[in-house]
Write a protein that holds these residues in place. Structure first.
Motif, PDB file in Angstrom:
ATOM      1  N   GLU A  40      15.164 -21.231  30.449  1.00  0.00           N
ATOM      2  CA  GLU A  40      15.636 -20.410  31.457  1.00  0.00           C
ATOM      3  C   GLU A  40      17.182 -20.923  30.989  1.00  0.00           C
ATOM      4  O   GLU A  40      17.254 -19.806  32.316  1.00  0.00           O
ATOM      5  CB  GLU A  40      15.132 -21.937  32.429  1.00  0.00           C
ATOM      6  CG  GLU A  40      13.439 -22.011  32.587  1.00  0.00           C
ATOM      7  CD  GLU A  40      13.422 -24.046  33.400  1.00  0.00           C
ATOM      8  OE1 GLU A  40      12.830 -23.725  33.753  1.00  0.00           O
ATOM      9  OE2 GLU A  40      14.379 -24.522  32.362  1.00  0.00           O
ATOM     10  N   THR A  41      17.516 -20.447  30.168  1.00  0.00           N
ATOM     11  CA  THR A  41      18.940 -20.372  30.191  1.00  0.00           C
ATOM     12  C   THR A  41      19.226 -19.572  29.587  1.00  0.00           C
ATOM     13  O   THR A  41      20.170 -18.440  29.981  1.00  0.00           O
ATOM     14  CB  THR A  41      19.543 -21.750  28.820  1.00  0.00           C
ATOM     15  OG1 THR A  41      19.696 -22.930  29.253  1.00  0.00           O
ATOM     16  CG2 THR A  41      21.383 -21.303  28.123  1.00  0.00           C
ATOM     17  N   GLN A  42      18.676 -18.722  28.866  1.00  0.00           N
ATOM     18  CA  GLN A  42      18.252 -16.789  28.531  1.00  0.00           C
ATOM     19  C   GLN A  42      18.358 -16.199  29.859  1.00  0.00           C
ATOM     20  O   GLN A  42      19.201 -15.064  30.569  1.00  0.00           O
ATOM     21  CB  GLN A  42      17.717 -17.100  27.296  1.00  0.00           C
ATOM     22  CG  GLN A  42      17.476 -15.612  26.799  1.00  0.00           C
ATOM     23  CD  GLN A  42      16.899 -14.894  26.133  1.00  0.00           C
ATOM     24  OE1 GLN A  42      15.385 -15.714  25.583  1.00  0.00           O
ATOM     25  NE2 GLN A  42      16.628 -14.248  25.564  1.00  0.00           N
ATOM     26  N   LEU A  43      16.750 -16.495  30.613  1.00  0.00           N
ATOM     27  CA  LEU A  43      17.092 -15.778  31.754  1.00  0.00           C
ATOM     28  C   LEU A  43      17.388 -15.915  32.669  1.00  0.00           C
ATOM     29  O   LEU A  43      17.715 -15.609  33.629  1.00  0.00           O
ATOM     30  CB  LEU A  43      15.522 -16.033  32.201  1.00  0.00           C
ATOM     31  CG  LEU A  43      14.396 -15.448  31.272  1.00  0.00           C
ATOM     32  CD1 LEU A  43      12.618 -15.724  31.931  1.00  0.00           C
ATOM     33  CD2 LEU A  43      14.414 -14.253  30.888  1.00  0.00           C
ATOM     34  N   GLY A  44      18.807 -17.442  32.627  1.00  0.00           N
ATOM     35  CA  GLY A  44      19.283 -17.977  34.351  1.00  0.00           C
ATOM     36  C   GLY A  44      18.951 -18.092  35.362  1.00  0.00           C
ATOM     37  O   GLY A  44      19.020 -18.249  36.145  1.00  0.00           O
ATOM     38  N   THR A  45      17.957 -18.793  35.136  1.00  0.00           N
ATOM     39  CA  THR A  45      16.489 -19.398  36.352  1.00  0.00           C
ATOM     40  C   THR A  45      16.296 -20.709  36.001  1.00  0.00           C
ATOM     41  O   THR A  45      15.600 -19.990  34.858  1.00  0.00           O
ATOM     42  CB  THR A  45      15.870 -17.966  37.059  1.00  0.00           C
ATOM     43  OG1 THR A  45      15.069 -18.538  38.175  1.00  0.00           O
ATOM     44  CG2 THR A  45      15.246 -17.252  36.088  1.00  0.00           C
ATOM     45  N   ARG A  46      15.233 -20.943  36.862  1.00  0.00           N
ATOM     46  CA  ARG A  46      14.032 -22.177  37.012  1.00  0.00           C
ATOM     47  C   ARG A  46      12.995 -21.577  36.273  1.00  0.00           C
ATOM     48  O   ARG A  46      12.331 -20.427  37.812  1.00  0.00           O
ATOM     49  CB  ARG A  46      14.532 -22.730  37.769  1.00  0.00           C
ATOM     50  CG  ARG A  46      15.410 -24.278  37.533  1.00  0.00           C
ATOM     51  CD  ARG A  46      14.655 -25.181  36.298  1.00  0.00           C
ATOM     52  NE  ARG A  46      15.749 -26.320  35.771  1.00  0.00           N
ATOM     53  CZ  ARG A  46      15.360 -27.384  36.243  1.00  0.00           C
ATOM     54  NH1 ARG A  46      14.339 -27.602  36.776  1.00  0.00           N
ATOM     55  NH2 ARG A  46      16.515 -28.281  35.433  1.00  0.00           N
ATOM     56  N   GLU A  59       9.488 -19.398  42.267  1.00  0.00           N
ATOM     57  CA  GLU A  59       9.282 -17.427  41.719  1.00  0.00           C
ATOM     58  C   GLU A  59       9.438 -16.694  41.180  1.00  0.00           C
ATOM     59  O   GLU A  59       8.734 -15.581  40.926  1.00  0.00           O
ATOM     60  CB  GLU A  59       9.514 -17.021  43.514  1.00  0.00           C
ATOM     61  CG  GLU A  59       9.571 -15.912  43.779  1.00  0.00           C
ATOM     62  CD  GLU A  59      10.693 -15.338  44.247  1.00  0.00           C
ATOM     63  OE1 GLU A  59      10.484 -13.999  45.023  1.00  0.00           O
ATOM     64  OE2 GLU A  59      11.063 -15.731  45.508  1.00  0.00           O
ATOM     65  N   ALA A  60      10.061 -17.075  39.933  1.00  0.00           N
ATOM     66  CA  ALA A  60      11.124 -16.356  39.063  1.00  0.00           C
ATOM     67  C   ALA A  60      10.011 -16.785  37.863  1.00  0.00           C
ATOM     68  O   ALA A  60       9.348 -15.527  36.875  1.00  0.00           O
ATOM     69  CB  ALA A  60      12.084 -16.673  38.744  1.00  0.00           C
ATOM     70  N   ARG A  63       6.914 -14.351  39.027  1.00  0.00           N
ATOM     71  CA  ARG A  63       7.253 -13.089  38.507  1.00  0.00           C
ATOM     72  C   ARG A  63       7.298 -12.425  36.220  1.00  0.00           C
ATOM     73  O   ARG A  63       6.684 -11.920  35.884  1.00  0.00           O
ATOM     74  CB  ARG A  63       8.103 -12.247  38.566  1.00  0.00           C
ATOM     75  CG  ARG A  63       8.508 -12.611  40.360  1.00  0.00           C
ATOM     76  CD  ARG A  63       9.664 -11.848  40.968  1.00  0.00           C
ATOM     77  NE  ARG A  63      10.724 -11.436  40.223  1.00  0.00           N
ATOM     78  CZ  ARG A  63      11.322 -12.283  40.446  1.00  0.00           C
ATOM     79  NH1 ARG A  63      11.158 -13.184  42.418  1.00  0.00           N
ATOM     80  NH2 ARG A  63      12.633 -13.523  40.271  1.00  0.00           N
ATOM     81  N   LEU A  64       7.395 -14.075  35.390  1.00  0.00           N
ATOM     82  CA  LEU A  64       7.843 -13.723  34.130  1.00  0.00           C
ATOM     83  C   LEU A  64       6.629 -13.888  33.172  1.00  0.00           C
ATOM     84  O   LEU A  64       5.938 -13.168  32.570  1.00  0.00           O
ATOM     85  CB  LEU A  64       8.666 -15.292  34.056  1.00  0.00           C
ATOM     86  CG  LEU A  64       8.249 -14.492  31.853  1.00  0.00           C
ATOM     87  CD1 LEU A  64       8.883 -13.616  32.153  1.00  0.00           C
ATOM     88  CD2 LEU A  64       9.160 -16.157  32.060  1.00  0.00           C
ATOM     89  N   LEU A  65       5.070 -14.792  34.267  1.00  0.00           N
ATOM     90  CA  LEU A  65       4.298 -15.134  33.775  1.00  0.00           C
ATOM     91  C   LEU A  65       3.752 -14.123  33.308  1.00  0.00           C
ATOM     92  O   LEU A  65       3.099 -13.550  32.120  1.00  0.00           O
ATOM     93  CB  LEU A  65       3.275 -15.498  35.029  1.00  0.00           C
ATOM     94  CG  LEU A  65       1.763 -16.266  34.250  1.00  0.00           C
ATOM     95  CD1 LEU A  65       2.168 -17.078  33.228  1.00  0.00           C
ATOM     96  CD2 LEU A  65       1.723 -16.698  35.221  1.00  0.00           C
ATOM     97  N   PRO A  66       2.813 -12.350  33.906  1.00  0.00           N
ATOM     98  CA  PRO A  66       2.414 -11.150  33.172  1.00  0.00           C
ATOM     99  C   PRO A  66       2.946 -10.917  32.326  1.00  0.00           C
ATOM    100  O   PRO A  66       2.074 -10.029  31.612  1.00  0.00           O
ATOM    101  CB  PRO A  66       1.816 -10.351  34.454  1.00  0.00           C
ATOM    102  CG  PRO A  66       2.944 -10.604  35.410  1.00  0.00           C
ATOM    103  CD  PRO A  66       3.283 -12.693  35.221  1.00  0.00           C
TER     104      PRO A  66
END
Length: 295
Positions: A40-46, A59-60, A63-66
């Motif tokens: 999460e820190t690397q991507l800058g979002t929860r 929501e993020a 989107r990341l899951l697939p």
């Protein structure tokens, strides 16, 4: 993105809890939480909402899951490309089989597989076909042997398939047993012992009755065909069962509507099979095309 962090994220989502994900990955709960936090820190979002007891994707995270699954699939494929060898078939193989396939097909396959590839550590799970697809989606097995469905997710590939002819049956003391050539209309007034409405078998029978403008009377649904066979044999209703299960406790009804379902082996399309899985698949194809396999 770090593969271990992505694996932690996916396992938390699939298991539905941090503690179960930690157990699955043989980590402590703080360790798996740390991996998720690093991602999460690397991507800058929860990615996961921790405000409730239930695990919920943000929501993020949705989107990341697939993409996370695709990345780990490619890493898996890279490993397979480097390690797969016909000369060294070993390691672990995780596979799933439906209960029917486990009882009536798997024994022949496993006798050969154990004899020819004793170095493979085989892990088998038995479950209903719908549950098998779910476990495959979670990457908990390489291969699944199931009843094929016309509504199967396009992410799956059919690697082998064979017909499983079925027959309408009743117990020998059932009133329908005295009819020489019963029609669907003769069956309609009597209770039907069938698998759950979500199964391919139920859909086939339901479609026949719908097309004949007849009402189906399902009773006590269960997906265990051996249980259905027992209930039919004691006269609780009629059913449709694989020909491979028939014995002298049942009377076959010569209903003029031949029914055959299709069994097969499936895998996720974008994940390469290891050599142990390919070896099992070859045995399955050979055994199921032998003349004596067609019952």
């Amino acid at each position: 993105m770090d593969a271990n962090s992505l694996k932690a994220f996916l396992t938390i989502v699939d298991q539905g809890s941090f503690s179960e994900a930690a157990e699955t990955l043989h980590l402590t709960q703080p360790a798996i939480s740390k991996r998720l936090a690093a991602l999460e820190t690397q991507l800058g979002t929860r990615l996961i909402d921790r405000s409730n007891r239930e695990i919920r994707l943000t929501e993020a995270g949705t989107r990341l899951l697939p993409h996370a699954r695709k990345i780990l699939d490619e890493i898996h494929n890279a490993r397979m490309a480097l390690t797969t060898s016909a000369d060294s078939i070993g390691g672990e193989l995780h596979a799933i089989a439906s209960h029917h396939i486990g009882l009536h097909h798997l024994p022949n396959w496993l006798r050969r597989y154990r004899r020819e590839y004793p170095q493979v550590d085989l892990h088998l799970q038995f479950m209903e076909s719908d549950a098998a697809y779910d476990q495959m989606n979670k990457r908990n097995a390489e291969l699944a042997f199931v009843t094929l469905s016309d509504s199967m997710n396009p992410e799956f590939s059919i690697l082998a398939q064979w017909p499983d002819p079925m027959a309408f049956v009743v117990g020998k003391e059932h009133p329908l047993a005295t009819l020489a050539s019963p029609e669907l209309s003769d069956l309609a007034p009597h209770p039907a012992l069938l698998p759950d409405t979500s199964t391919a078998t139920y859909r086939v029978v339901s479609r026949l009755f719908l097309e004949a403008n007849l009402t189906l009377r399902p009773l006590m649904p269960t997906n265990y065909l051996e249980t259905i066979k027992m209930m039919v044999s004691v006269g609780l209703g009629w059913s449709i069962l694989p020909v491979s299960m028939l014995d002298n406790s049942l009377k076959v009804l010569e209903v003029p509507h031949p029914v055959t379902r299709v069994l097969g082996a499936v895998a996720l399309s974008r994940r390469q099979l290891g050599s142990a899985a390919q070896a099992l698949l070859q045995i399955v194809e050979e055994e199921e095309t032998r003349p004596e396999s067609s019952q």
